[in-house]
Design an enzyme around this catalytic site. Sequence first.
Site, PDB file in Angstrom:
ATOM      1  N   PHE A  10       0.900  -1.012   0.090  1.00 18.00           N
ATOM      2  CA  PHE A  10      -0.200   0.007   0.055  1.00 18.00           C
ATOM      3  C   PHE A  10       0.913   1.169   0.007  1.00 18.00           C
ATOM      4  O   PHE A  10       0.766   2.258   0.768  1.00 18.00           O
ATOM      5  CB  PHE A  10      -0.995  -0.021   1.209  1.00 18.00           C
ATOM      6  CG  PHE A  10      -2.208   0.914   1.173  1.00 18.00           C
ATOM      7  CD1 PHE A  10      -3.111   0.719   0.163  1.00 18.00           C
ATOM      8  CD2 PHE A  10      -2.469   1.827   1.907  1.00 18.00           C
ATOM      9  CE1 PHE A  10      -4.054   1.562  -0.080  1.00 18.00           C
ATOM     10  CE2 PHE A  10      -3.342   2.675   1.695  1.00 18.00           C
ATOM     11  CZ  PHE A  10      -4.620   2.495   0.708  1.00 18.00           C
ATOM     12  N   LYS A 127       7.184  -5.087 -11.810  1.00 16.40           N
ATOM     13  CA  LYS A 127       7.846  -5.524 -12.985  1.00 16.40           C
ATOM     14  C   LYS A 127       8.614  -6.947 -12.665  1.00 16.40           C
ATOM     15  O   LYS A 127       8.780  -7.802 -13.759  1.00 16.40           O
ATOM     16  CB  LYS A 127       8.804  -4.506 -13.750  1.00 16.40           C
ATOM     17  CG  LYS A 127       8.205  -3.440 -14.165  1.00 16.40           C
ATOM     18  CD  LYS A 127       9.372  -1.992 -14.136  1.00 16.40           C
ATOM     19  CE  LYS A 127       9.366  -1.497 -12.731  1.00 16.40           C
ATOM     20  NZ  LYS A 127       8.777  -0.299 -12.637  1.00 16.40           N
ATOM     21  N   LYS A 226      11.566  -3.462 -18.407  1.00 18.46           N
ATOM     22  CA  LYS A 226      10.418  -2.830 -19.563  1.00 18.46           C
ATOM     23  C   LYS A 226      10.798  -3.512 -20.922  1.00 18.46           C
ATOM     24  O   LYS A 226       9.945  -4.144 -21.471  1.00 18.46           O
ATOM     25  CB  LYS A 226      10.157  -1.495 -19.438  1.00 18.46           C
ATOM     26  CG  LYS A 226       9.532  -1.073 -18.107  1.00 18.46           C
ATOM     27  CD  LYS A 226       9.833   0.521 -18.029  1.00 18.46           C
ATOM     28  CE  LYS A 226       9.139   1.031 -16.468  1.00 18.46           C
ATOM     29  NZ  LYS A 226       9.510   2.423 -16.266  1.00 18.46           N
TER      30      LYS A 226
HETATM   31  N1  HSE Z   1      10.843   4.603 -11.677  1.00 21.10           N
HETATM   32  C1  HSE Z   1      10.134   4.453 -12.870  1.00 21.10           C
HETATM   33  C2  HSE Z   1      10.462   5.600 -13.845  1.00 21.10           C
HETATM   34  C3  HSE Z   1       8.538   4.262 -12.516  1.00 21.10           C
HETATM   35  O1  HSE Z   1      10.820   6.498 -13.268  1.00 21.10           O
HETATM   36  O2  HSE Z   1      10.023   5.331 -14.916  1.00 21.10           O
HETATM   37  C4  HSE Z   1       7.845   3.556 -13.377  1.00 21.10           C
HETATM   38  O3  HSE Z   1       8.403   2.133 -13.518  1.00 21.10           O
END
Ligand code: HSE
Length: 349
Positions: A10, A127, A226
Site C-alpha cells: 500500500f 515488473k 520493461k
Molecule cells: N521509476 C520508474 C520511472 C517508475 O521513473 O519510470 C515507473 O516504472
Amino acid sequence: MEFRLAFIGFGTVGRGLMQLLTEKQSELKNQQNFQFKTIAIHDIILGTIYNENGINGKLALDLAEKRKSLAEHPDIVDGWDSERIITQTSANVIVEITPTNIKTGEPGLTHVRTALGNKKHVVTTNKGPVALALKELKNLATENGVDFRFEGTVMSGTPVFHLTDTGLAGAEIKRVRGILNGTTNYILTQMENGIGYKEALHDAQLKGYAEAVPDADVLGWDAKAKVLILANVLMGAHLEAPDIHCEGITNITLADIQNARANGKRWKLIGSVEKTDSGVSASVKPLELSENDFLAGISGITNALSFDTDTLGEVTIIGPGAGKIETGFSLLTDLLAINRNHNCSALRK
Ligand code: HSE
C-alpha cells in the site's frame, strides 16, 4: 460478479488506485457496471486490515497519506501475513503492488504464483514477476481460469498492452523503440536546464517517480525490465536479463549534455526491441539523438513508445510513465478489463 479486492502493498501506487476507486466509485458502477469491495490491505510497514464485509478504503488512504500506521483503522488484524490474506480470505482479485525486485522477483513472484494457483485474478505493476516468469505465470493463470494483467509495468497507465491486445491485434510488431524510464528522462531534461544530476535525481525521488532504490532507474535496470517485458509479451521471445545490453545515464555529464545541445542534439535513454533473422534482440542505452527524431522532443517524466508494424508502419504512443494516479490508473484499467472478460453484465447491451 462482485470484485473483492485485496491489496498486497500500500505504497504510492496502491494509494493512487485507492484514490481513484474512492472518487470514481459511482461512475464505475454506472458506466462500467464495475462493483467492488476492498476486503483487505496488507502492507509490511503500515500493517494489515481485513473485513469480509469491506474495509473503509478512504480511511485507510487518509491514514497512509499521513504516514500513519493502519493500527488506527477499526479493521486492523494482528499477525496476518500476505499468504493468509491471499489464501484464506474471499478476495477474488489480488492487487500485487509490492516493490519491484528485478533480480529475484520477490516477494511479488510468490504472491502472484500463490494467487493464481488459488484461482484469484491478479493485477500488478510489479515488473519483477513479469520480467522473470511471464510464461509460467500466464500458463498458471490459464490453467486456473483467471486473468494475470500487468498494464502498469510499462509506461504506467498509458495503454501499451491494452493497445497491443486489441487495437493492434492482427498486426505484426517488428520493432519497438522508446523512452521507458521517466526518472532518467526527467534528470536529462533538468540537466539541459542547467540543474545538476544529484539535485534532479533528488527532485524525481521527492515527486515519487524514482524506484525505491534509484540505482534501478539511473543504471538502466528499470528500463531493461520493461524492454524484457515488451520483448517477451509482444514478440513471444524468451529473453532473460543477461540477454539485454544495458547502460544507464550515470556516465553522462553536464558538459556532454551542453555539447549535444550546441549541436542541435539531445541525450536520451532509449530502449529498443527488434526482431532479427536469429530471433529478438533488445537493448537499453543512452543515445545522442538529432532533433528531427521525435524521441528527442519527449521531455520530463513523459514516456514514448513507437511500434513498427507490418500493417500500419509506425504507431506511436506518448504519455505518462510514472506517478501515483497515473500508475494507479493502470491497475484500474486492468480491473475493468477483468470485469469485461468475466462479467457478462459488464458488456454493453
Ligand atoms: N521509476 C520508474 C520511472 C517508475 O521513473 O519510470 C515507473 O516504472
